[in-house]
Design a protein around this motif. Structure first.
Motif, PDB file in Angstrom:
ATOM      1  N   VAL A 135       0.849  -1.202   0.000  1.00  0.00           N
ATOM      2  CA  VAL A 135       0.000   0.000   0.000  1.00  0.00           C
ATOM      3  C   VAL A 135       0.881   1.248   0.000  1.00  0.00           C
ATOM      4  CG1 VAL A 135      -1.714   1.301   1.327  1.00  0.00           C
ATOM      5  CG2 VAL A 135      -1.934  -1.189   1.099  1.00  0.00           C
ATOM      6  N   ALA A 136       1.929   1.254   0.830  1.00  0.00           N
ATOM      7  CA  ALA A 136       2.843   2.398   0.888  1.00  0.00           C
ATOM      8  C   ALA A 136       3.607   2.551  -0.427  1.00  0.00           C
ATOM      9  CB  ALA A 136       3.812   2.243   2.056  1.00  0.00           C
ATOM     10  N   ILE A 137       4.081   1.439  -0.979  1.00  0.00           N
ATOM     11  CA  ILE A 137       4.815   1.493  -2.245  1.00  0.00           C
ATOM     12  C   ILE A 137       3.937   2.075  -3.340  1.00  0.00           C
ATOM     13  CG2 ILE A 137       5.841   0.074  -4.064  1.00  0.00           C
ATOM     14  CD1 ILE A 137       6.867  -1.770  -1.764  1.00  0.00           C
ATOM     15  N   GLU A 138       2.710   1.613  -3.438  1.00  0.00           N
ATOM     16  CA  GLU A 138       1.787   2.116  -4.460  1.00  0.00           C
ATOM     17  C   GLU A 138       1.535   3.611  -4.279  1.00  0.00           C
ATOM     18  OE1 GLU A 138      -0.477   2.740  -7.638  1.00  0.00           O
ATOM     19  OE2 GLU A 138       0.666   0.922  -7.256  1.00  0.00           O
ATOM     20  N   ALA A 139       1.314   4.033  -3.031  1.00  0.00           N
ATOM     21  CA  ALA A 139       1.032   5.441  -2.769  1.00  0.00           C
ATOM     22  C   ALA A 139       2.227   6.333  -3.076  1.00  0.00           C
ATOM     23  CB  ALA A 139       0.599   5.628  -1.312  1.00  0.00           C
ATOM     24  N   LEU A 140       3.433   5.826  -2.867  1.00  0.00           N
ATOM     25  CA  LEU A 140       4.642   6.630  -3.060  1.00  0.00           C
ATOM     26  C   LEU A 140       5.237   6.525  -4.463  1.00  0.00           C
ATOM     27  CD1 LEU A 140       6.331   5.985   0.381  1.00  0.00           C
ATOM     28  CD2 LEU A 140       5.383   8.155  -0.442  1.00  0.00           C
ATOM     29  N   THR A 141       4.678   5.663  -5.293  1.00  0.00           N
ATOM     30  CA  THR A 141       5.188   5.507  -6.655  1.00  0.00           C
ATOM     31  C   THR A 141       4.462   6.470  -7.588  1.00  0.00           C
ATOM     32  OG1 THR A 141       5.691   3.179  -6.266  1.00  0.00           O
ATOM     33  CG2 THR A 141       5.523   3.893  -8.559  1.00  0.00           C
ATOM     34  N   PRO A 142       5.196   7.336  -8.266  1.00  0.00           N
ATOM     35  CA  PRO A 142       4.552   8.252  -9.206  1.00  0.00           C
ATOM     36  C   PRO A 142       3.752   7.483 -10.264  1.00  0.00           C
ATOM     37  CG  PRO A 142       6.842   8.873  -8.847  1.00  0.00           C
ATOM     38  CD  PRO A 142       6.643   7.530  -8.191  1.00  0.00           C
ATOM     39  N   SER A 143       2.671   8.058 -10.688  1.00  0.00           N
ATOM     40  CA  SER A 143       1.773   7.407 -11.655  1.00  0.00           C
ATOM     41  C   SER A 143       2.477   7.046 -12.950  1.00  0.00           C
ATOM     42  CB  SER A 143       0.576   8.311 -11.955  1.00  0.00           C
ATOM     43  OG  SER A 143      -0.169   8.502 -10.791  1.00  0.00           O
ATOM     44  N   GLU A 144       3.491   7.816 -13.326  1.00  0.00           N
ATOM     45  CA  GLU A 144       4.165   7.557 -14.602  1.00  0.00           C
ATOM     46  C   GLU A 144       5.173   6.412 -14.545  1.00  0.00           C
ATOM     47  OE1 GLU A 144       6.092  10.925 -12.386  1.00  0.00           O
ATOM     48  OE2 GLU A 144       4.070  10.583 -13.091  1.00  0.00           O
ATOM     49  N   VAL A 145       5.415   5.828 -13.369  1.00  0.00           N
ATOM     50  CA  VAL A 145       6.345   4.699 -13.252  1.00  0.00           C
ATOM     51  C   VAL A 145       5.620   3.427 -13.667  1.00  0.00           C
ATOM     52  CG1 VAL A 145       7.705   3.320 -11.641  1.00  0.00           C
ATOM     53  CG2 VAL A 145       7.687   5.804 -11.428  1.00  0.00           C
ATOM     54  N   PRO A 146       6.198   2.645 -14.571  1.00  0.00           N
ATOM     55  CA  PRO A 146       5.550   1.397 -15.006  1.00  0.00           C
ATOM     56  C   PRO A 146       5.321   0.449 -13.831  1.00  0.00           C
ATOM     57  CG  PRO A 146       7.494   1.872 -16.358  1.00  0.00           C
ATOM     58  CD  PRO A 146       7.481   2.868 -15.234  1.00  0.00           C
ATOM     59  N   SER A 147       4.221  -0.266 -13.878  1.00  0.00           N
ATOM     60  CA  SER A 147       3.857  -1.147 -12.771  1.00  0.00           C
ATOM     61  C   SER A 147       4.793  -2.328 -12.616  1.00  0.00           C
ATOM     62  CB  SER A 147       2.422  -1.647 -12.934  1.00  0.00           C
ATOM     63  OG  SER A 147       2.314  -2.380 -14.131  1.00  0.00           O
ATOM     64  N   ASP A 148       5.570  -2.663 -13.627  1.00  0.00           N
ATOM     65  CA  ASP A 148       6.476  -3.802 -13.521  1.00  0.00           C
ATOM     66  C   ASP A 148       7.886  -3.393 -13.071  1.00  0.00           C
ATOM     67  OD1 ASP A 148       7.199  -2.480 -15.838  1.00  0.00           O
ATOM     68  OD2 ASP A 148       7.434  -4.304 -17.026  1.00  0.00           O
ATOM     69  N   SER A 149       8.089  -2.122 -12.743  1.00  0.00           N
ATOM     70  CA  SER A 149       9.422  -1.681 -12.326  1.00  0.00           C
ATOM     71  C   SER A 149       9.704  -2.137 -10.899  1.00  0.00           C
ATOM     72  CB  SER A 149       9.532  -0.156 -12.419  1.00  0.00           C
ATOM     73  OG  SER A 149       8.663   0.456 -11.515  1.00  0.00           O
ATOM     74  N   ASP A 150      10.990  -2.135 -10.544  1.00  0.00           N
ATOM     75  CA  ASP A 150      11.412  -2.512  -9.194  1.00  0.00           C
ATOM     76  C   ASP A 150      11.166  -1.332  -8.268  1.00  0.00           C
ATOM     77  OD1 ASP A 150      12.561  -3.871  -7.071  1.00  0.00           O
ATOM     78  OD2 ASP A 150      14.599  -3.261  -7.622  1.00  0.00           O
ATOM     79  N   ARG A 151      10.174  -1.453  -7.395  1.00  0.00           N
ATOM     80  CA  ARG A 151       9.799  -0.338  -6.533  1.00  0.00           C
ATOM     81  C   ARG A 151      10.086  -0.664  -5.070  1.00  0.00           C
ATOM     82  NH1 ARG A 151       3.770   0.866  -8.411  1.00  0.00           N
ATOM     83  NH2 ARG A 151       3.617  -1.361  -8.185  1.00  0.00           N
ATOM     84  N   GLY A 152      10.503   0.330  -4.342  1.00  0.00           N
ATOM     85  CA  GLY A 152      10.718   0.227  -2.917  1.00  0.00           C
ATOM     86  C   GLY A 152      10.173   1.483  -2.265  1.00  0.00           C
ATOM     87  N   VAL A 153      10.290   1.563  -0.962  1.00  0.00           N
ATOM     88  CA  VAL A 153       9.774   2.712  -0.246  1.00  0.00           C
ATOM     89  C   VAL A 153      10.744   3.108   0.853  1.00  0.00           C
ATOM     90  CG1 VAL A 153       8.411   1.274   1.295  1.00  0.00           C
ATOM     91  CG2 VAL A 153       7.776   3.635   1.004  1.00  0.00           C
ATOM     92  N   THR A 154      10.922   4.414   1.028  1.00  0.00           N
ATOM     93  CA  THR A 154      11.697   4.894   2.169  1.00  0.00           C
ATOM     94  C   THR A 154      10.991   6.106   2.734  1.00  0.00           C
ATOM     95  OG1 THR A 154      13.066   6.338   0.806  1.00  0.00           O
ATOM     96  CG2 THR A 154      13.916   4.126   1.239  1.00  0.00           C
TER      97      THR A 154
END
Length: 157
Positions: A135-154
């Motif tokens: 939930v945090a990763i999704e909220a902090l990921t800009p909309s223009e970032v592809p959904s298959d990218s390697d995402r993390g949260v800090t």
């Protein structure tokens, strides 16, 4: 089962410390927030994503970890449900958070369960925080970032 008067007071104080933890976190008062913890307290995140430590120990480390939270999330905590335990210094609480991830403007809504231990002075000694990092990763990921990218949260230091 007989409940001792001391146990009732200790349980109430421990639950109050957890409620204050949520209030001060939401308000962004990290200096005041860290005082709720014992000097050697541990904050543990069993489901921490990449970029977030699974465990933070000691007030200085807790403060460093949470310092960036007010610039990351504008959040309110509510719907607190405390579950009675045999040990009055052990708090189990369910709650919800609702707010916004400030870097993206996206909504941030989370359901959490926390297991919290406190000392004789109702200072938090161990906070086991079960939250959904996706939930945090999704909220902090800009909309223009592809959904298959390697995402993390800090949000910590």
């Amino acid at each position: 089962m007989t409940v001792k008067k001391d146990d009732v007071a200790r349980r109430a104080a421990a639950q109050h410390a957890v409620a204050e933890h949520l209030r001060l976190t939401a308000a962004g008062h990290t200096e005041e927030w860290v005082e709720l913890f014992a000097p050697d307290a541990v904050l543990e995140f069993p489901y921490a994503p990449a970029g977030v430590p699974k465990q933070v120990a000691g007030r200085d480390a807790l403060l460093a970890h949470m310092r960036g939270f007010p610039e990351t999330f504008d959040v309110e905590f509510g719907d607190l449900v405390f579950h009675d335990t045999v040990d009055p210094s052990l708090v189990i609480v369910e709650f919800r958070s609702k707010g916004t991830a400030l870097p993206t403007g996206k909504p941030y809504e989370q359901t959490c369960i926390s297991v919290v231990r406190s000392d004789d002075n109702a200072r938090i000694t161990h906070y086991l925080d079960y939250w959904n990092p996706l939930v945090a990763i999704e909220a902090l990921t800009p909309s223009e970032v592809p959904s298959d990218s390697d995402r993390g949260v800090t949000f910590g230091g």
